[in-house]
Design a protein around this motif. Structure first.
Motif, mmCIF file in Angstrom:
data_model
loop_
_atom_site.group_PDB
_atom_site.id
_atom_site.type_symbol
_atom_site.label_atom_id
_atom_site.label_comp_id
_atom_site.label_asym_id
_atom_site.label_seq_id
_atom_site.Cartn_x
_atom_site.Cartn_y
_atom_site.Cartn_z
ATOM 1 N N LEU A 121 0.853 -1.189 0.000
ATOM 2 C CA LEU A 121 0.000 0.000 0.000
ATOM 3 C C LEU A 121 0.885 1.233 0.000
ATOM 4 O O LEU A 121 1.828 1.328 0.794
ATOM 5 N N CYS A 122 0.602 2.196 -0.874
ATOM 6 C CA CYS A 122 1.344 3.455 -0.919
ATOM 7 C C CYS A 122 0.545 4.524 -0.181
ATOM 8 O O CYS A 122 -0.640 4.727 -0.471
ATOM 9 N N ILE A 124 0.681 8.535 0.527
ATOM 10 C CA ILE A 124 1.354 9.713 -0.017
ATOM 11 C C ILE A 124 1.025 10.942 0.828
ATOM 12 O O ILE A 124 -0.143 11.281 1.028
ATOM 13 N N ARG A 156 5.883 4.933 1.934
ATOM 14 C CA ARG A 156 5.629 6.371 2.033
ATOM 15 C C ARG A 156 6.724 7.082 1.240
ATOM 16 O O ARG A 156 7.913 6.954 1.551
ATOM 17 N N VAL A 185 6.399 7.995 -7.396
ATOM 18 C CA VAL A 185 5.650 6.939 -6.704
ATOM 19 C C VAL A 185 5.809 5.607 -7.438
ATOM 20 O O VAL A 185 6.134 4.575 -6.822
ATOM 21 N N VAL A 189 7.444 2.012 -6.339
ATOM 22 C CA VAL A 189 6.748 0.727 -6.368
ATOM 23 C C VAL A 189 7.591 -0.306 -7.115
ATOM 24 O O VAL A 189 7.755 -1.450 -6.666
ATOM 25 N N CYS A 205 -3.235 2.460 -3.156
ATOM 26 C CA CYS A 205 -2.622 3.786 -2.998
ATOM 27 C C CYS A 205 -3.625 4.726 -2.350
ATOM 28 O O CYS A 205 -4.843 4.625 -2.597
ATOM 29 N N SER A 215 -2.958 10.762 -5.668
ATOM 30 C CA SER A 215 -3.737 9.529 -5.749
ATOM 31 C C SER A 215 -4.779 9.615 -6.866
ATOM 32 O O SER A 215 -4.991 8.645 -7.610
ATOM 33 N N LEU A 218 -3.045 9.184 -10.132
ATOM 34 C CA LEU A 218 -2.749 7.775 -10.381
ATOM 35 C C LEU A 218 -4.000 7.009 -10.781
ATOM 36 O O LEU A 218 -3.936 6.076 -11.587
ATOM 37 N N PHE A 225 -2.928 -0.338 -9.584
ATOM 38 C CA PHE A 225 -3.456 -0.589 -8.249
ATOM 39 C C PHE A 225 -4.835 -1.239 -8.304
ATOM 40 O O PHE A 225 -5.610 -1.022 -9.234
ATOM 41 N N ILE A 228 -7.778 2.608 -4.771
ATOM 42 C CA ILE A 228 -7.183 3.916 -4.466
ATOM 43 C C ILE A 228 -8.157 4.693 -3.586
ATOM 44 O O ILE A 228 -9.380 4.562 -3.715
#
Length: 353
Positions: A121-122, A124, A156, A185, A189, A205, A215, A218, A225, A228
């Motif tokens: 999981l990102c 931001i 992060r 980002v 990944v 994300c 986000s 993205l 992903f 999001i």
């Protein structure tokens, strides 16, 4: 003070207290046994002070520095979490698409095993001048600790424009918002994927404010992903420009108004590529947000709905740019827990009464 001018500054993922001699124009860093400085209070003559600071793996503590002495820690807040199953933090670095070095924090479950693959999981940060640092209990509206306990990793990213990396790095997102951020980002990944520890079928994300904007970018520009979450994010820079309470922000970063250069506003707006969107997207927004006004949320939601992309808009009644009260913040945490657990782990989570 008679000793000079005290100031604080970030250095990548650290921050410290410094003392400047305005006559000699020199400065020195205070030798404190901590990684992150929060604030200080000085005696009238400046000979002694107390600070709030923490180590990467601890909570903020209060320490006293007497004249001519060494720091004496006065609190033991970190002792409260000594038996918690807190995740581990690792600072990692990689090269972005254009060769710029990016730094980030990879959060792993405490029982991490290098021969296993984990959901990624990102998370931001906002700002864009914010900065992410190692910490034992990351929070706000994202249940990071609980996801790590569930067996996920969290990345992060201190993307271009983050504080603490120098003037040149801070300016790399000027007229490059969203685009360069996405490079940073996604290259992060890819870097973690090359470690062989990522389950690429389970990636998500999320972010708030500028993190919400990235986000959203993205959502409409990648298909990497499974889910999001867009928190108080910008979907259209023109919509933002004419509604926000900090209009100069947009001119500073895009170096134009919508009327002088509409192309740059279109290029950097997530809504520009809404027809490419396919990722299930949760949108969270405060009803009275003046910083990122709620029309941004309505616009992204309508675009996703028209595209028949699984999406949900949750408006937090009575709130501005942040969700600041405990009950509603807990609700926002539950909403993210529910969304990602559904699309990453295939679980149907019922919200508590």
């Amino acid at each position: 003070t008679p000793q000079g001018i005290w100031f604080s500054a970030n250095q990548k993922t650290t921050s410290y207290l410094y003392l400047m001699d305005p006559i000699k124009r020199t400065w020195t860093r205070t030798a404190m046994p901590y990684d992150v400085f929060n604030g200080a209070s000085f005696s009238k003559d400046g000979s002694a002070h107390v600070i709030s600071a923490r180590k990467y793996d601890g909570l903020s503590e209060v320490a006293y520095l007497p004249a001519g002495g060494e720091y004496q820690q006065l609190t033991r807040f970190t002792h409260q979490i000594k038996n918690w199953n807190t995740p581990t933090n690792e600072v990692i670095r990689w090269k972005s698409k254009d060769g710029v070095e990016i730094e980030g924090v990879l959060i792993k479950p405490r029982d991490f095993q290098a021969n296993k693959k984990y959901p990624l999981l990102c998370l931001i940060h906002g700002g864009p001048t914010g900065v992410d640092r190692p910490e034992p209990t990351p929070s706000y509206v994202y249940p990071v600790m609980q996801w790590c306990e569930k067996g996920a990793m969290v990345l992060r990213v201190n993307y271009r424009g983050s504080a603490g990396y120098g003037e040149k790095f801070r300016a790399l997102n000027v007229r490059n918002l969203g685009i360069g951020d996405m490079w940073d980002v996604m290259s992060g990944v890819e870097h973690v994927k090359k470690m062989g520890i990522v389950d690429t079928t389970k990636m998500g994300c999320m972010g708030w404010s500028q993190g919400g904007y990235i986000s959203a970018f993205l959502t409409t520009n990648t298909n990497s992903f499974k889910a999001i979450s867009v928190g108080a994010g910008i979907s259209n820079w023109m919509t933002y420009y004419v509604n926000t309470d900090i209009t100069p922000f947009t001119r500073q970063y895009l170096q134009a108004t919508p009327w002088s250069d509409p192309a740059i506003y279109l290029k950097t707006s997530p809504i520009n590529n809404i027809n490419k969107a396919a990722t299930p997207t949760l949108i969270q927004h405060g009803e009275f947000d003046k910083r990122v006004p709620i029309p941004n949320a309505y616009e992204l939601y309508r675009g996703l709905q028209d595209r028949k992309v699984p999406s949900k808009l949750i408006v937090y009644k009575g709130f501005g740019h942040g969700i600041t009260k405990p009950k509603e913040r807990l609700a926002a945490i539950w909403h993210n827990w529910q969304w990602f657990n559904k699309y990453i782990w295939g679980e149907e989570i019922m919200l508590p009464d």
